[in-house]
Design an enzyme around this catalytic site. Sequence first.
Site, PDB file in Angstrom:
ATOM      1  CG  ASP A 272     -10.779  -1.422   5.135  1.00  0.00           C
ATOM      2  OD1 ASP A 272      -9.798  -0.696   4.888  1.00  0.00           O
ATOM      3  OD2 ASP A 272     -11.933  -1.144   4.783  1.00  0.00           O
ATOM      4  CG  ASP A 430     -13.202   7.688   7.015  1.00  0.00           C
ATOM      5  OD1 ASP A 430     -12.742   7.086   6.038  1.00  0.00           O
ATOM      6  OD2 ASP A 430     -12.735   7.574   8.165  1.00  0.00           O
TER       7      ASP A 430
HETATM    8  O1  1PR Z   1     -10.019   7.141  12.798  1.00  0.00           O
HETATM    9  O2  1PR Z   1      -7.562   7.308  12.852  1.00  0.00           O
HETATM   10  O3  1PR Z   1      -8.717   5.408  13.952  1.00  0.00           O
HETATM   11  O4  1PR Z   1      -8.606   5.585  11.490  1.00  0.00           O
HETATM   12  C1  1PR Z   1      -9.510   4.591  11.157  1.00  0.00           C
HETATM   13  C2  1PR Z   1      -9.291   4.238   9.717  1.00  0.00           C
HETATM   14  O5  1PR Z   1     -10.080   3.111   9.427  1.00  0.00           O
HETATM   15  C3  1PR Z   1      -9.691   5.347   8.762  1.00  0.00           C
HETATM   16  O6  1PR Z   1      -8.739   5.464   7.741  1.00  0.00           O
HETATM   17  C4  1PR Z   1     -11.015   4.873   8.194  1.00  0.00           C
HETATM   18  O7  1PR Z   1     -11.129   5.216   6.826  1.00  0.00           O
HETATM   19  C5  1PR Z   1     -10.911   3.364   8.326  1.00  0.00           C
HETATM   20  N1  1PR Z   1     -12.205   2.733   8.629  1.00  0.00           N
HETATM   21  C6  1PR Z   1     -12.895   2.825   9.786  1.00  0.00           C
HETATM   22  N2  1PR Z   1     -14.007   2.070   9.709  1.00  0.00           N
HETATM   23  C7  1PR Z   1     -14.032   1.509   8.498  1.00  0.00           C
HETATM   24  C8  1PR Z   1     -15.046   0.612   7.984  1.00  0.00           C
HETATM   25  O8  1PR Z   1     -15.034   0.211   6.811  1.00  0.00           O
HETATM   26  N3  1PR Z   1     -16.014   0.248   8.818  1.00  0.00           N
HETATM   27  N4  1PR Z   1     -12.564   1.567   6.573  1.00  0.00           N
HETATM   28  C9  1PR Z   1     -12.905   1.923   7.813  1.00  0.00           C
HETATM   29  C10 1PR Z   1     -12.443   2.416   5.632  1.00  0.00           C
HETATM   30  C11 1PR Z   1     -12.371   2.593   3.446  1.00  0.00           C
HETATM   31  C12 1PR Z   1     -11.374   2.401   2.426  1.00  0.00           C
HETATM   32  C13 1PR Z   1     -11.738   1.248   1.571  1.00  0.00           C
HETATM   33  C14 1PR Z   1     -12.085   1.945   0.293  1.00  0.00           C
HETATM   34  C15 1PR Z   1     -12.034   1.107  -0.913  1.00  0.00           C
HETATM   35  N5  1PR Z   1     -12.193   1.716   4.514  1.00  0.00           N
HETATM   36  O9  1PR Z   1     -10.084   2.480   2.796  1.00  0.00           O
HETATM   37  O10 1PR Z   1     -10.707   0.375   1.559  1.00  0.00           O
HETATM   38  O11 1PR Z   1     -13.385   2.531   0.444  1.00  0.00           O
HETATM   39  O12 1PR Z   1     -13.007   0.126  -0.872  1.00  0.00           O
HETATM   40  P1  1PR Z   1     -13.626  -0.436  -2.214  1.00  0.00           P
HETATM   41  O13 1PR Z   1     -12.557  -0.402  -3.249  1.00  0.00           O
HETATM   42  O14 1PR Z   1     -14.006  -1.845  -1.885  1.00  0.00           O
HETATM   43  O15 1PR Z   1     -14.799   0.427  -2.543  1.00  0.00           O
HETATM   44  P2  1PR Z   1      -8.759   6.404  12.854  1.00  0.00           P
END
Ligand code: 1PR
Length: 606
Positions: A272, A430
Amino acid sequence: MEAAPCAVSRPPSSATAAVRKRSKRSSSFTKVRVTASASSQQSNSVTLLDYGAGNVRSLRNAIRHLGFHITDVHKPEDILTADRLVFPGVGAFGAAMQVLNQTGLGEALRMYIDKDKPFLGICLGLQLLFDSSEENGPVKGLGVIPGTVGRFDSTQGLMVPHIGWNALQPVKDSGMLHGIEGHHVYFVHSYRALPSEDNKDWISSLCYYGESFVSSVSRGNVNAVQFHPEKSGAVGLSILQNFLRQSSSSSLKTLVPGKASKLAKRVIACLDVRANDKGDLVVTKGDQYDVRETTGDNEVRNLGKPVELAGQYYKDGADEVSFLNITGFRDFPLGDLPMLELLRCASENVFVPLTVGGGIRDFTDANGRYYSSLEVASEYFRSGADKISIGSDAVFAAEEYLLTGVKSGKTSIEQISRIYGNQAVVVSIDPRRVFIKSPDEVKFKSVKLMKPGPNGEEYAWYQCTVKGGREGRPIGAYELAKAVEHLGAGEILLNCIDCDGQGEGYDIELIKLVSDAVTIPVIASSGAGAVEHFSEVFQQTNASAALAAGIFHRNEVPIQSVKEHLLDRGVEVRMLSMEKTQSNQPEMAPRGAAAVVYDNWYCDSI
Ligand code: 1PR
């Protein structure tokens, strides 16, 4: 929606031009590349037939990484004078043949091959050698190899496209595939050639996916592979190097035999990415999507530099690396040049597939200039992405589709998959768990919980969100997954906000719900905290891949340990290749692979 065999790109936009300008400015800082064994430009020259329909950045990077210099084909004569020719066919079969026929390149190719000069076709570059293809056809091919290329049969539940790491079964001795038996290589395609009595002399390896298909051919100096050596890690680089050096097998190091037998389950490292409060691009990681520290100045958690970490995970054995620009929903990604630079830099040294997500949607900038989501995605592809991932925009598209029942053809999923193929479009979901007492409470598909909710609720549905979990939408994960599959998505990245960063395991109920509902691959995400969580998700659901972030960033469990555990539990995975050195000690990288040295000074800083 059909998958193009390989990614297809479009002419550069003004945004690309801007980026090129920037790279030019940086060129005075360009480092001298350390080549593997460059003795003379001539002997290290590779002619590349890139007829302009596709994105072959990764292949160029891989060839350069092995210490070779690339000369591009501009006219048919360039083919005839080549010492060794690489042909990475991209796009659809018919369109490629049209270009080859109209430009005279096809005739030159036939003559070059007739002379038995060193040739390597990749992906569509293998298929075009056959008599014809059923892809939007029949369409006549180059007619070098007898047989017709057809589509995998998905009527019996086979997931098509065939995406991932599959095992080669060599059927004849070929210098290029020396030592490759028992190893996985990376495939992305919907069409394949079948072995027959007429073409059996050509076949050097087969691969099994629902049936045995031709994974490589070889006769004299003419070779072609259906898989992507440039995306197949050290094994792929070793294959490419064998061809480029035209080595006989006796002069090559031998890969320690592997145990690959079928399509492997993938382990994906996710980064991320966002700018921190100082403006530096950092890898961050949230707890249930909250990426700020809970102490001090509540800074954005900084877990490292994206390019550096991606390179590390590649070396550690990640089967893919994903970058999610988590603030992409509020920033314009083409204004966010570091993301493009990040991809360019990472793709120089990461030879497994790269996915990038965040902010892929139609956009009008402050000057009133409109950018389609296709233009945004094209920039990512040109910069080195193999797949793009769409989050928020996919939710809006699915809602609209479910409301009208009509495919408008204008959604980002449809636009991008039409041009680049559905294997290049991932939808990132999500969802957040919503507990209910009875399935009748909502119109969305729910699951019966193994462990009741806080107020004794026995059921839950999974509400999709947009803008990084900030806004809940009236659609469930099950409904969204099915809708985006219809719209042309090729894969689903299934997160779970409740489990994100908790380290307590994947949400098995959610992953089972979605992976049983669709026929495209599902990547399980969120919650991995121990190796057992990976075996659990593969044994209890139909997930094709498991993604993790925190566990890898915090060095809690190495990727290799996850894979060893999976192997131990009978789950087939790709293991890192090894070579026998003279002292018989295994080493990780193939001979000749250069150390990490970037063309651009900027790469060291991200
Ligand atoms: O909506 O097209 O602009 O895409 C935004 C992207 O960013 C989406 O794929 C969304 O999942 C991601 N995103 C947005 N905000 C966050 C955040 O964390 N605040 N991250 C975010 C999402 C989730 C996973 C993470 C897993 C594994 N991250 O990809 O890496 O949950 O984590 P873990 O193994 O530590 O539990 P758009």
